[in-house]
Design an enzyme around this catalytic site. Sequence first.
Site, PDB file in Angstrom:
ATOM      1  N   ASP A  24       0.879  -1.149   0.065  1.00  0.00           N
ATOM      2  CA  ASP A  24       0.068   0.081  -0.012  1.00  0.00           C
ATOM      3  C   ASP A  24       0.887   1.148   0.087  1.00  0.00           C
ATOM      4  O   ASP A  24       1.446   1.572   0.985  1.00  0.00           O
ATOM      5  CB  ASP A  24      -0.965  -0.055   1.169  1.00  0.00           C
ATOM      6  CG  ASP A  24      -1.706   1.175   1.434  1.00  0.00           C
ATOM      7  OD1 ASP A  24      -1.525   2.051   0.345  1.00  0.00           O
ATOM      8  OD2 ASP A  24      -2.530   1.395   2.268  1.00  0.00           O
ATOM      9  N   VAL A  25       1.248   1.793  -1.170  1.00  0.00           N
ATOM     10  CA  VAL A  25       1.918   2.867  -1.222  1.00  0.00           C
ATOM     11  C   VAL A  25       1.613   4.037  -0.661  1.00  0.00           C
ATOM     12  O   VAL A  25       2.628   5.230  -0.696  1.00  0.00           O
ATOM     13  CB  VAL A  25       2.679   3.084  -2.916  1.00  0.00           C
ATOM     14  CG1 VAL A  25       3.295   1.898  -3.384  1.00  0.00           C
ATOM     15  CG2 VAL A  25       1.271   3.345  -3.710  1.00  0.00           C
ATOM     16  N   ASN A  29       2.334   5.506 -10.596  1.00  0.00           N
ATOM     17  CA  ASN A  29       1.165   5.480 -11.406  1.00  0.00           C
ATOM     18  C   ASN A  29      -0.164   5.099 -10.317  1.00  0.00           C
ATOM     19  O   ASN A  29      -1.257   5.602 -10.710  1.00  0.00           O
ATOM     20  CB  ASN A  29       1.082   4.430 -12.317  1.00  0.00           C
ATOM     21  CG  ASN A  29      -0.462   4.135 -13.062  1.00  0.00           C
ATOM     22  OD1 ASN A  29      -0.785   4.822 -13.833  1.00  0.00           O
ATOM     23  ND2 ASN A  29      -1.052   2.842 -12.483  1.00  0.00           N
ATOM     24  N   TYR A  78      -9.188  15.704  -6.036  1.00  0.00           N
ATOM     25  CA  TYR A  78      -8.506  15.189  -6.920  1.00  0.00           C
ATOM     26  C   TYR A  78      -7.728  16.091  -7.523  1.00  0.00           C
ATOM     27  O   TYR A  78      -6.436  15.959  -7.983  1.00  0.00           O
ATOM     28  CB  TYR A  78      -9.472  14.614  -8.081  1.00  0.00           C
ATOM     29  CG  TYR A  78      -8.686  13.479  -9.056  1.00  0.00           C
ATOM     30  CD1 TYR A  78      -8.101  12.611  -8.946  1.00  0.00           C
ATOM     31  CD2 TYR A  78      -8.742  14.182 -10.417  1.00  0.00           C
ATOM     32  CE1 TYR A  78      -7.551  11.540  -9.700  1.00  0.00           C
ATOM     33  CE2 TYR A  78      -7.884  13.372 -11.444  1.00  0.00           C
ATOM     34  CZ  TYR A  78      -7.566  12.098 -11.150  1.00  0.00           C
ATOM     35  OH  TYR A  78      -7.012  11.442 -12.125  1.00  0.00           O
ATOM     36  N   LYS A 102      -3.775  16.388  -7.709  1.00  0.00           N
ATOM     37  CA  LYS A 102      -2.734  15.981  -8.969  1.00  0.00           C
ATOM     38  C   LYS A 102      -1.892  17.616  -9.348  1.00  0.00           C
ATOM     39  O   LYS A 102      -0.825  17.255 -10.051  1.00  0.00           O
ATOM     40  CB  LYS A 102      -3.767  15.691 -10.304  1.00  0.00           C
ATOM     41  CG  LYS A 102      -4.558  14.063 -10.125  1.00  0.00           C
ATOM     42  CD  LYS A 102      -3.095  13.200 -10.272  1.00  0.00           C
ATOM     43  CE  LYS A 102      -3.981  11.955 -10.158  1.00  0.00           C
ATOM     44  NZ  LYS A 102      -2.799  10.978 -10.229  1.00  0.00           N
TER      45      LYS A 102
END
Length: 276
Positions: free
Chosen positions: A70-71, A97, A162, A166
Amino acid sequence: MNFGGFIMGRFDEKIMLVTGATSGIGRAVAIRAAKEGATVVAVGRNEERGAAVVAAMEEAGGKGEFMKCDVSNKDAVKALFAEIQEKYGKLDVAVNNAGIVGASKTVEELEDDDWFQVIDANLNSCFFCCREEVKLMQPSGGAIVNVSSVAGMRGFPSAAAYVASKHAVSGLTKAVAVDYATKGITCNAICPAGTDTPLTERSSADIKTRMAEIAAQGKDPMEWLKNSMLSGKTETLQKKNATPEEQAATILYFASDEARHITGSIVASDGGFTTY
């Protein structure tokens, strides 16, 4: 040698990490990179899908393995990179990613949990990985490609968390590029628009729910939709979504030695979505 769109041997003797590798763009990157010679460490949380990616890499004539992580958990990321260091002794390429879209909500509608879920999955995961990647790459250099989004280049309605996450990934990309350029490490971000992946399908379902809520408020949901992040194939100049394989081709160019003079770039891979 270019064979059927693949550049055979391009990543020979390269160790490549791909996060979010069990579906969509990450899966396509892992399979193509393995076919082009990389030893791929495919990272994700689902062991069954991880095994399927490894099988697909081997079927393509490549090699690699799945490592569960789980990054968004910094301790898990440290353990992951310790394992890569012990097993391979280096890291040449990293494709960060992993990510989610999260709740389709405005700033005032977001609960704390909504916000932190997206920030953890999209930004913190990228930061945790970049921090470890540059340590492993510094002896000999390397390439980092962060998968951002067109939402990292412009705003969209009802996507506050989001869009913020980003944009931050795009900023982090530039910061890493500045700090490590003289150490032989490049860092670029690719910003996809609509791509036919399971993530997009889930987001589209969420948008349908959001449109129903807007209609219930007496507003025009189509007016909202045309400006939304997932407004459909007709909103790109090419009038179509990308395939994961098309995005993988772009990502792997920036991961390759052919792009050694490019760093700190935020690149739209969006069918012309951001040109108008």
